[in-house]
Design a protein around this motif. Structure first.
Motif, PDB file in Angstrom:
ATOM      1  N   ALA A 118      -5.270  11.485  -2.704  1.00 11.42           N
ATOM      2  CA  ALA A 118      -5.882  12.421  -1.766  1.00 11.42           C
ATOM      3  C   ALA A 118      -7.218  12.911  -2.318  1.00 11.42           C
ATOM      4  N   SER A 169      -0.810  -0.874  -4.536  1.00 12.29           N
ATOM      5  CA  SER A 169      -1.961   0.025  -4.652  1.00 12.29           C
ATOM      6  C   SER A 169      -1.601   1.318  -3.943  1.00 12.29           C
ATOM      7  N   PHE A 170      -2.194   2.429  -4.382  1.00 11.63           N
ATOM      8  CA  PHE A 170      -1.849   3.689  -3.746  1.00 11.63           C
ATOM      9  C   PHE A 170      -3.077   4.559  -3.534  1.00 11.63           C
ATOM     10  N   GLU A 171      -2.991   5.403  -2.519  1.00 10.42           N
ATOM     11  CA  GLU A 171      -4.053   6.341  -2.175  1.00 10.42           C
ATOM     12  C   GLU A 171      -3.950   7.592  -3.030  1.00 10.42           C
ATOM     13  N   GLN A 185      10.496   3.921   0.751  1.00  8.41           N
ATOM     14  CA  GLN A 185       9.952   5.220   0.345  1.00  8.41           C
ATOM     15  C   GLN A 185      10.673   5.727  -0.885  1.00  8.41           C
ATOM     16  N   TYR A 231       6.674   9.400  -0.921  1.00  8.28           N
ATOM     17  CA  TYR A 231       5.710   8.320  -1.061  1.00  8.28           C
ATOM     18  C   TYR A 231       6.239   7.176  -0.205  1.00  8.28           C
ATOM     19  N   HIS A 234       0.877  -1.172   0.000  1.00 12.91           N
ATOM     20  CA  HIS A 234       0.000   0.000   0.000  1.00 12.91           C
ATOM     21  C   HIS A 234       0.916   1.223   0.000  1.00 12.91           C
ATOM     22  N   VAL A 235       0.656   2.167  -0.898  1.00  9.73           N
ATOM     23  CA  VAL A 235       1.491   3.369  -1.024  1.00  9.73           C
ATOM     24  C   VAL A 235       0.650   4.594  -0.715  1.00  9.73           C
ATOM     25  N   TRP A 236       1.191   5.497   0.054  1.00 14.18           N
ATOM     26  CA  TRP A 236       0.531   6.767   0.333  1.00 14.18           C
ATOM     27  C   TRP A 236       1.566   7.875   0.326  1.00 14.18           C
ATOM     28  N   ARG A 237       1.077   9.079   0.226  1.00 16.34           N
ATOM     29  CA  ARG A 237       1.949  10.261   0.186  1.00 16.34           C
ATOM     30  C   ARG A 237       2.046  10.837   1.585  1.00 16.34           C
ATOM     31  N   SER A 238       3.276  10.933   2.101  1.00 15.34           N
ATOM     32  CA  SER A 238       3.501  11.634   3.361  1.00 15.34           C
ATOM     33  C   SER A 238       3.831  13.079   2.994  1.00 15.34           C
TER      34      SER A 238
END
Length: 76
Positions: A70, A66-68, A28, A16, A8-12
């Protein structure tokens, strides 16, 4: 026997971040391309020299990322 290692990938704030769901791998990157490259490298290092069957994996597990996105990016 698991055939897939899921991330799972998200942006901090600055990067990423990619975290595996079932194994202790986190990496990251500053771009999605970089994080994809880092995921591949991290998986290779994690599995290097391991008996995949004893870890519960098929001989050649695939990686699913998979990634989020915003909420504000969806409406832009």
């Amino acid at each position: 026997m698991k055939r897939t290692i899921q991330f799972h990938v998200w942006r901090s704030e600055k990067f990423y971040v990619a975290q595996a769901a079932d194994v202790p791998i986190v990496t990251q990157g500053t771009t999605l391309d970089e994080v994809a490259k880092n995921v591949k490298e991290a998986v290779e290092l994690y599995l290097e020299g391991e008996d995949l069957e004893s870890l519960g994996f098929a001989s050649y597990p695939q990686v699913l990322v998979s990634f989020e996105i915003a909420p504000d990016a969806v409406h832009a």
